[in-house]
Scaffold this active site. Structure first.
Site, PDB file in Angstrom:
ATOM      1  N   VAL A   1      -2.710  -4.263 -21.056  1.00  0.00           N
ATOM      2  CA  VAL A   1      -1.726  -3.236 -21.386  1.00  0.00           C
ATOM      3  C   VAL A   1      -2.233  -1.830 -21.016  1.00  0.00           C
ATOM      4  O   VAL A   1      -3.428  -1.542 -21.103  1.00  0.00           O
ATOM      5  CB  VAL A   1      -1.356  -3.336 -22.888  1.00  0.00           C
ATOM      6  CG1 VAL A   1      -2.556  -2.998 -23.768  1.00  0.00           C
ATOM      7  CG2 VAL A   1      -0.182  -2.458 -23.233  1.00  0.00           C
TER       8      VAL A   1
ATOM      9  N   HIS B   1      -4.838  -0.255  -8.047  1.00  0.00           N
ATOM     10  CA  HIS B   1      -3.473  -0.087  -8.551  1.00  0.00           C
ATOM     11  C   HIS B   1      -2.490  -0.873  -7.694  1.00  0.00           C
ATOM     12  O   HIS B   1      -2.190  -0.484  -6.570  1.00  0.00           O
ATOM     13  CB  HIS B   1      -3.118   1.407  -8.574  1.00  0.00           C
ATOM     14  CG  HIS B   1      -1.721   1.684  -9.036  1.00  0.00           C
ATOM     15  ND1 HIS B   1      -1.027   2.816  -8.657  1.00  0.00           N
ATOM     16  CD2 HIS B   1      -0.868   0.977  -9.829  1.00  0.00           C
ATOM     17  CE1 HIS B   1       0.167   2.788  -9.201  1.00  0.00           C
ATOM     18  NE2 HIS B   1       0.288   1.685  -9.911  1.00  0.00           N
TER      19      HIS B   1
ATOM     20  N   ASN C   1       1.752   8.096  -7.958  1.00  0.00           N
ATOM     21  CA  ASN C   1       2.460   8.589  -9.148  1.00  0.00           C
ATOM     22  C   ASN C   1       2.354  10.100  -9.298  1.00  0.00           C
ATOM     23  O   ASN C   1       3.268  10.746  -9.807  1.00  0.00           O
ATOM     24  CB  ASN C   1       1.943   7.893 -10.409  1.00  0.00           C
ATOM     25  CG  ASN C   1       2.582   6.533 -10.595  1.00  0.00           C
ATOM     26  OD1 ASN C   1       3.729   6.325 -10.208  1.00  0.00           O
ATOM     27  ND2 ASN C   1       1.845   5.597 -11.164  1.00  0.00           N
TER      28      ASN C   1
END
Length: 716
Positions: free
Chosen positions: A401, A450, A500
């Site tokens: 998470v 990522h 991002n």
């Protein structure tokens, strides 16, 4: 030896059959200027030898010819029209010379025969392929059309309808499919290829095969009745435009060229092709698409170089199952690297395995895999609740998470169970790699990795270098990403990393429009239909998840408070606070239902408009140019900042990150290609008009200097 050069050799075989072998110094054959000149000289030598009764073209490589040397294109296409026309005419004279030889010719095709390679085989009378062959004309994918006679010869060999499909899609064709439409005359086993081609030539010399009739068909107009031709080309135009759209002119140009040339002989037909080729070569779209191809080669070249420094990854592991873990496991196992999938809960492991099985079943259903291969891939995924299963893993990808404390705890734990030289990578989209590294005993063997969701579809992987990450660690993770079939770009650590970090200023621009009463559906329409994004900002946020967007936006605001800090509630907050999370719970900016194919279907929802009206007042109409400027200027400036700060190493890697990671419109080539096309000075002037909107609209000093000096980011 009849002729010899560094790229081509010609020798005389038995029965006076000449063999021309493409044999360039590198790993593949391609048509650069040198090879084209060599082919011309070789054909002159062949013509002058009165003993030759037939010619076979072969390759010493695993492939025939992969196409033209695209590295020469941008410089060549920058030349005046007259210079470009002269080059095209000289090149075509070589292929005409091959086609006009006074005896039968054949191509023995293995591996790829693409672009100029395909146009070479079309100039011969016969074409024999082995089972490895793939044939095609991919030029429309580069924003151009075939320039060495492909639009002229292919329709006369396989028919107009088939040629229109081949050329407008740019897809390569397997040998069996090429045989069905007559692009090749036979498909044989690799070991029988050359002998089969030579036997066909012997039959032609003995007049058992009418090679002259075949040749005459290629030299003449297409034999299409007028009504059939009109119906064929009208249908093709509609179908091609529906797929290509207005931003990609090459496929439609190809249809037009084939139609115009259909009533002409070779000479006139080639002139039509030349003119269209030159016109397309000068377009910004061609420059952008060729640039993407070259950038992709650069990134892959860096990855290949990294492979030499890398620790070999024979076994991998992923921590955290579920959808993301299952996607990573599937990708690794399907590309041949066995992987352990570790989780603390059996239901999560079941979900991860089900995700991998679902992806594999889809491959089988589409005919891209077999049940046997599916079973083999699933056997390469080992689910486990125990850390002990990781002891042989060379690389461990942590994908738990997105919470710094939980990730730090898991990373510290796993370090105690893996081998001394194992590399650990965190799949995080926002959490600082340097921060996570503080929990590790060996931060030099740690970096970020990522993945983008869905893992099996998104080609990009960001490999994030922390301040302690060793070169071997980075190289090994880059090599592993490449082995997984991904395109890795290495970026340095900062909030949001690269992709991002540049995405959220775009969302900030979108939020600003909505705060002034902008209509999110109208904004999406402009950004999709006019700018060319696959999804507008509202739709993208719904797909990403408004909870994910809300969290990431807070991270970015904390990391860059001067530019990305928030003074009040924005549209993302409104959706999140009203539990409208996007596709994941069926309502976000849009409302979602499931269509007949089981896919999410979006509709405009009055409720979301009501919530936004309560927060920001009545709707207001914005011009399309205003919408594009207010969303794109922040993204563009932030991308430039990432280059200037060394977060990303080059304009090429930045542009590939945007195209592969975000779906930046390929016909625009990425931010830096877009800036060069627009002109940096023009962009600075545009940004200055919006500078009052805040820090995200302030260009950098280096951009102003480049604008003053009329500079560009790519070298011409």
């Amino acid at each position: 030896m009849i002729y010899q050069s560094p790229t081509i050799q010609v020798e005389l075989l038995e029965d006076n059959i000449a063999k021309l072998c493409f044999n360039a110094p590198g790993s593949v054959n391609k048509f650069d200027r040198e090879t084209l000149a060599s082919l011309d000289a070789a054909l002159d030598s062949i013509k002058q030898n009165s003993n030759i009764k037939a010619l076979v073209l072969t390759s010493s490589k695993d492939t025939f010819i992969v196409g033209a040397d695209i590295t020469e294109f941008l410089g060549l296409f920058a030349q005046d029209d007259a210079v470009l026309l002269s080059w095209v005419e000289q090149a075509n004279a070589v292929f005409n010379k091959l086609e006009d030889l006074p005896f039968p010719t054949a191509s023995a095709i293995k591996g790829f025969a693409l672009g100029g390679g395909c146009e070479t085989i079309l100039a011969t009378d016969f074409r024999i392929a082995d089972t490895t062959a793939k044939i095609g004309l991919p030029e429309t994918k580069l924003g151009i059309i075939p320039g060495f006679g492909g639009t002229v010869r292919l329709p006369r060999v396989i028919g107009a309808d088939n040629a229109l499909e081949w050329i407008s899609t740019g897809n390569d064709q397997r040998a069996e499919d090429a045989l069905k439409v007559g692009a090749v005359d036979a498909v044989v086993a690799p070991e029988a290829l050359e002998a089969a081609a030579i036997q066909m030539l012997k039959d032609a010399v003995a007049e058992k095969l009418d090679w002259q009739a075949r040749r005459n068909r290629k030299l003449s107009a297409l034999t299409l009745p007028k009504l059939e031709a009109m119906m064929s080309f009208t249908t093709a135009k509609g179908m091609v435009f529906a797929v290509a759209g207005k931003h990609y002119p090459a496929p439609m140009a190809a249809v037009s060229v084939i139609e115009q040339a259909s009533t002409k002989g070779r000479a006139e037909a080639l002139q039509i092709e030349h003119q269209a080729f030159i016109k397309l070569a000068k377009t910004d779209v061609a420059k952008a698409l060729i640039g993407i191809f070259l950038n992709d080669q650069l990134v892959k070249g860096k990855a290949k170089k990294a492979g030499k420094l890398a620790k070999e990854v024979k076994n991998a592991a992923v921590l955290g199952a579920g959808i993301m873990g299952g996607g990573i496991a599937y990708q690794s196992a399907s590309k041949g690297t066995p992987i352990v999938m570790k989780d603390i809960a059996q239901p999560a492991l079941d979900l991860g395995l089900n995700e991998a099985a679902k992806l594999l079943s889809a491959q089988v259903a589409r005919g891209r895999s077999t049940p046997e291969k599916m079973a083999k891939v699933l056997n390469n995924i080992t689910p486990s609740l125990d850390y002990a299963a990781l002891k042989h893993s060379d690389v461990v990808v942590e994908a738990v998470v997105e919470h710094p404390k939980i990730k730090a705890q898991v990373l510290a734990e796993v370090e105690g169970y893996v081998s001394e030289d194992a590399i650990i990578a965190s799949n995080t989209s926002t959490i600082s790699i340097n921060l996570l590294a503080k929990s590790m005993k060996k931060p030099e063997r740690f970096c970020g990795m990522h993945f983008f969701n869905p893992v099996h579809k998104m080609p990009l992987v960001e490999v994030i270098r922390g301040e302690h990450s060793s070169e071997e660690t980075i190289a090994s993770v880059v090599a592993y990403a490449s082995k997984m079939g991904k395109t890795p770009i290495v970026v340095n650590d900062c909030p949001g990393f690269f992709v991002n970090r540049v995405l959220f200023p775009y969302f900030a621009g979108f939020n600003g429009l909505l705060a002034e009463g902008g209509d999110f559906a109208a904004i999406d329409k402009v950004m999709e239909k006019q700018f060319g994004w696959p999804m507008g900002p509202a739709y993208l946020l719904d797909v990403v998840g408004l909870d994910t967007g809300h969290h990431a936006q807070a991270v970015m605001a904390e990391g860059f408070p001067d530019r990305m800090g928030k003074s009040g509630t924005d549209a993302i907050d409104v959706m999140f606070e009203n539990k409208r999370l996007g596709q994941k719970n069926g309502k976000g900016f849009y409302v979602y239902s499931v269509d007949s194919r089981g896919k999410p279907k979006k509709d405009v929802d009055p409720t979301s408009y009501g919530l936004l009206k309560d927060a920001f007042g009545e709707l207001k109409t914005f011009e399309a140019d205003d919408i594009i400027a207010r969303t794109m200027i922040p993204m563009i400036i932030e991308t430039v900042r990432c280059l200037e700060e060394g977060i990303v190493a080059s304009p090429a890697e930045a542009d590939m990150g945007l195209v592969y990671g975000l779906g930046f419109p390929p016909f625009r080539g990425g931010v830096f290609r877009y800036l060069d096309t627009m002109g940096v000075a023009n962009f600075v002037a545009l940004a200055d008009k919006y500078a009052h909107l805040g820090g995200l609209y302030q260009v950098t000093d280096a951009m102003r200097t480049k604008a003053t000096n009329n500079g560009s980011y790519y070298q011409a």
